[in-house]
Each structure stands twice: as structure tokens, then as C-alpha cells.
Design a protein around this motif. Structure first.
Motif, PDB file in Angstrom:
ATOM      1  N   LYS A  12       0.722  -1.259   0.047  1.00 29.67           N
ATOM      2  CA  LYS A  12      -0.051   0.072   0.011  1.00 29.67           C
ATOM      3  C   LYS A  12       0.815   1.154  -0.005  1.00 29.67           C
ATOM      4  O   LYS A  12       0.742   2.086  -0.634  1.00 29.67           O
ATOM      5  N   ARG A  14       3.679   1.536  -1.066  1.00 25.87           N
ATOM      6  CA  ARG A  14       4.490   1.532  -2.509  1.00 25.87           C
ATOM      7  C   ARG A  14       3.550   2.273  -3.381  1.00 25.87           C
ATOM      8  O   ARG A  14       3.924   3.275  -4.183  1.00 25.87           O
ATOM      9  N   MET A  15       2.395   1.825  -3.549  1.00 30.26           N
ATOM     10  CA  MET A  15       1.397   2.321  -4.452  1.00 30.26           C
ATOM     11  C   MET A  15       1.156   3.761  -4.178  1.00 30.26           C
ATOM     12  O   MET A  15       0.890   4.587  -5.292  1.00 30.26           O
ATOM     13  N   LYS A  16       1.248   4.242  -2.845  1.00 28.98           N
ATOM     14  CA  LYS A  16       0.825   5.522  -2.528  1.00 28.98           C
ATOM     15  C   LYS A  16       2.029   6.385  -3.141  1.00 28.98           C
ATOM     16  O   LYS A  16       1.538   7.525  -3.479  1.00 28.98           O
ATOM     17  N   GLU A  18       4.029   5.673  -5.620  1.00 30.25           N
ATOM     18  CA  GLU A  18       4.138   5.362  -7.001  1.00 30.25           C
ATOM     19  C   GLU A  18       2.817   5.598  -7.999  1.00 30.25           C
ATOM     20  O   GLU A  18       3.306   5.577  -9.082  1.00 30.25           O
ATOM     21  N   TYR A  19       1.727   5.873  -7.518  1.00 25.47           N
ATOM     22  CA  TYR A  19       0.839   5.809  -8.525  1.00 25.47           C
ATOM     23  C   TYR A  19       0.856   6.790  -9.500  1.00 25.47           C
ATOM     24  O   TYR A  19       0.238   6.648 -10.492  1.00 25.47           O
TER      25      TYR A  19
ATOM     26  N   GLU B   5       4.461  -7.145  -4.173  1.00 19.30           N
ATOM     27  CA  GLU B   5       5.042  -5.990  -4.969  1.00 19.30           C
ATOM     28  C   GLU B   5       5.179  -6.299  -6.275  1.00 19.30           C
ATOM     29  O   GLU B   5       5.028  -5.403  -7.377  1.00 19.30           O
TER      30      GLU B   5
END
Lengths: 291, 148
Positions: A12, A14-16, A18-19, B5
Motif C-alpha cells: 500500500k 509503495r502504491m501511495k 508510486e501511483y 509488490e
């Protein structure tokens, strides 16, 4: 075994972070692939522009130094994503190599020996670097194509503040900025000159830098579409070999050879430039210290 | 990176390939899908292998080797793999690579300009020399071994 240190506490997180990079990449693909491949006649050959170039330029422009859309930490995150995105491409090339295994095997001796040819940088670039007045930076700059692993190696051997590491970093930056486009251009122009068999050019594309190989291979397969499968097979095999051997070639041949040539050539070029020779001065100092 | 990931990011890469293949080459997503899944599957196995095998090789080396193995003549699924992956145009997976690579060097513009013209010339010669050195040896050895 050492436990892997994770960059992010969770997926989560990471996505935050890298989105925005991912969304931008999709937008860049929409733009770049809508423009498509453009061929510009140039002298005997042609310059072939690929969507990867436009996407690259859009990426550079969107960063913190021009449009400021991306922040520093997103820039840092993107370099890891390059590896993720290039994996399926390399897998595709591996499949091409498997599909054209006869060509790869029949070219075996050439494939292995041409790895030594990557040292061609030293013979071409070192004299010019000395002519331009570079000193020990030239060793770091010209010992190899200077991608990540070479930069790390030079920094490790000579120290981060050494002239050698500065030279290596310079070429790393230059290669990153202009390498992808230049390498494609170099390939199409060489193909137009007709000196080399397309197979030789295919093998030469694999220099130990995935994105350079990609650009060169895209160019050469666009010029020889009938041989596309064989050419990409040779390029990917050569690239894999470079990836496996590159660092050892640099340690055991590239760097020592570059240092030898430097101590031999530098005084000559220094004389030509009416400058004191760095190599001779250093030698004299070492003598004094010994005495 | 955790496996989850890697998986999510590979899915992102797969969508990028599908999009590029559709926008650039009019191949609709469902036709690209089998090829994409094969490429992502190989990539994922490469990640797995690189974490398990103690031999320190770059992940892309494993991608290339595994790709070669599934498409080599002794592999039973060879034909299907080659056919599916051929639907993915050569440059389609590259646009996203370019996007990420561009972003990843976007903080180096000033540093690039500071290098000055000498380093740019030397950089061009480094790339040229590396390329020509290999091409020259390849050409000579190919001729000597009668491969061309």
C-alpha cells in the motif's frame, strides 16, 4: 541468508508513493504510441524515432528540474520500476533466442569472442579523452560503457571522491541522457554504411545496458525486418553474456588495460597539449616518497 | 521488493504492454493477453529464481535464460509460446521502460549540462567504441567460422 531490507513497509505504501508515476507512464504510452515510429532520411541512412524515445523525453521533462510534476522521491522510485518494466521485454527476447536457437548456436564462437570487443571503448575513447585534456577522470570514463554496475565498481576501487569515479559518473549521466537515442542512431547509420553483416550488428547491440540494447535492436530489426527474429535473438544472447561477464571483464581486463594505456599515452598527449604530465608527476612523487 | 509488490508491478507492466500494443499496433487487448501472461510469468519465475539461487545474477539474465528455455526445441509448449508472444510487437514493451527511465533521470538534467561538451564527446565515443569493437570482432569471427 541476509534478510532483504524492503524499500516500503507495505504494498500500500509503495502504491501511495508510486501511483502518479504509473498513471503518467500510461499517459506517456498513449501519447508516444499514438505518434508511433517516425523515419527521417539522413545522409546515407535514416534516423528512426521510436515511441520509447518520446516516452523517455516526456519522462525527463516531467521531472523536478523542468515541469516539476514529479518530486525527488518519485524520481528515485522510478529507477526500480525500469527493471520491472524491462523484465517482460527481456523475456520476449529470450523467447526469440530460443526460437532461433540454431542461429545462436552457429554464431556461438562469434558471440563469445565479441564480448571482448566491448573493450573497443578504451582504444577509441581514451586517446580522445586525453587529447581533450582529461586526466585520471579518463580512466573511469572510458574503461567501459559505464552503466550502474561499472559505476559501482569504479567507485568501490578508486573511492567516491577520486577523479576516476568522477569520470565514470559523468559518462553514466551522459549515457543516460543521450545514450538511448544515440545508440539507435549509431546502429541505423552503421547498417546504412553496409560494412558489417546484420548478425554482427545484432551482437554488437548487446553491450550490457538493457535500454541501449533495446534501442539498437529496435532500429536494426526495423531496417532488416526479414531477419528480425534472428537479430533480436543474437542481441539478447550478447546482452545476457555482457550482463554475466561485464563486471569481470572490467575488473581483470578493462581497468588494468585502461590504466596501462593511460600511463603510456598520457605523457605524450600532455606534451602535445603543452601541459605537465599527470602520470609522470605522480610517478616522480611516488619515487620521492620511497626515497 | 516483496513478491506481492513484484506481482502488482508486473501486472502494471503487462497493462502497459497491452496498451502500447493496442494504441501503436491495433492489436486488441484480448489478443495480446496470452503473450503478456507468458512474459509476466517468465519474469515472475525469474524473480523467484534470483531470490532462491545463491548465484548472484541480475534478474534480467534469468528472464533471458528462462525465456530461451521455454522456447527452445526440446520444450513441449514451444510452438504455443512463440505464437502467443509474437502477437506482442517488438517495441510495445519498451514505451513504458522509456517512461520510467526518463522519470528516473529527470533530476540529472543540470548535472548533464554541467558535464560540458568534452564529457559529451567522450561519452559518444565510449558508446561508439563499445559498439564497433563488438561488431568488428563479430564480423571477423563470423567470417572465419563460415557462419555468414
Amino acid at each position: 541468508m541476509k534478510k532483504e531490507a524492503f524499500q516500503y513497509p507495505s504494498l500500500k505504501a509503495r502504491m501511495k508513493n508510486e501511483y502518479r508515476i504509473i498513471l503518467a507512464a500510461f499517459v506517456f504510452i498513449l501519447i508516444a504510441d499514438s505518434i508511433g515510429q517516425i523515419e527521417i532520411p539522413l545522409g546515407p541512412g535514416k534516423l528512426i524515432l521510436f515511441p520509447i524515445f518520446y516516452a523517455l523525453i516526456l519522462g525527463v521533462l516531467s521531472g523536478p528540474e523542468v515541469l516539476k510534476f514529479f518530486r525527488k522521491k518519485e524520481v528515485k522510485a522510478a529507477s526500480k520500476l525500469v527493471i520491472v518494466a524491462i523484465c517482460p521485454f527481456i523475456a520476449k527476447l529470450g523467447i526469440n533466442a530460443g526460437a532461433s536457437i540454431e542461429v545462436v548456436l552457429s554464431a556461438g564462437p562469434a558471440l563469445l569472442l565479441q564480448e571482448i570487443g566491448n573493450l573497443g571503448t578504451i582504444f577509441l575513447a581514451l586517446p580522445f579523452a586525453l587529447l581533450l585534456g582529461l586526466k585520471r577522470e579518463a580512466i573511469g570514463a572510458t574503461h567501459s560503457i559505464n552503466r550502474e554496475s561499472n559505476l559501482a565498481l569504479i567507485t568501490d576501487i578508486f573511492g567516491p571522491d577520486s577523479p576516476e569515479a568522477r569520470g565514470s559518473l559523468s559518462i553514466y549521466v551522459v549515457g543516460g541522457m543521450v545514450g538511448t537515442i544515440y545508440f539507435g542512431f549509431l546502429t541505423t547509420m552503421t547498417a546504412a554504411a553496409g560494412i558489417f553483416h546484420p548478425y554482427a550488428l545484432g551482437m554488437a547491440s548487446g553491450v550490457g545496458a538493457g535500454i541501449l540494447m533495446a534501442s539498437a535492436t529496435a532500429s536494426i530489426t526495423a531496417i532488416y525486418p526479414d531477419m528480425a527474429a534472428e537479430l533480436s535473438a543474437l542481441a539478447s544472447t550478447s546482452e545476457t553474456l555482457s550482463g554475466l561477464t561485464g563486471i569481470y571483464v572490467a575488473i581483470f581486463i578493462g581497468i588494468p588495460l585502461c590504466q596501462k594505456l593511460y600511463t603510456w599515452l598520457e605523457p605524450k598527449f600532455a606534451k602535445l597539449r603543452h601541459e605537465p604530465s599527470e602520470a609522470l608527476t605522480r610517478k616522480a612523487e611516488e619515487k620521492v616518497e620511497e626515497a | 521488493m516483496r513478491y506481492i509488490e513484484w506481482i502488482v508491478m508486473f501486472v502494471v507492466a503487462g497493462l502497459g504492454i497491452g496498451l502500447a500494443n493496442f494504441v501503436g499496433f491495433d492489436v486488441n487487448f484480448m489478443d495480446s493477453l496470452p503473450g503478456i501472461l507468458i512474459l509476466l510469468g517468465i519474469s515472475l519465475v525469474a524473480v523467484l529464481v534470483s531470490k532462491i539461487v545463491p548465484l548472484k545474477l541480475p534478474i534480467i539474465a534469468y528472464c533471458s535464460i528462462i525465456g530461451l528455455l521455454v522456447a527452445c526445441p526440446i520444450c513441449p509448449v514451444r510452438e504455443g509460446v512463440i505464437e502467443a508472444v509474437n502477437k506482442i510487437n517488438f517495441t510495445a514493451p519498451l514505451t513504458m521502460v522509456g517512461a520510467f527511465a526518463g522519470i528516473s533521470i529527470s533530476d540529472q538534467i543540470k548535472s548533464f549540462l554541467k558535464q560540458g561538451w568534452k564529457m559529451i564527446i567522450v561519452g559518444i565515443l565510449v558508446m561508439t567504441g563499445t559498439f564497433f569493437g563488438s561488431a568488428l570482432i563479430a564480423q571477423v569471427v563470423l567470417s572465419l567460422t563460415n557462419a555468414i
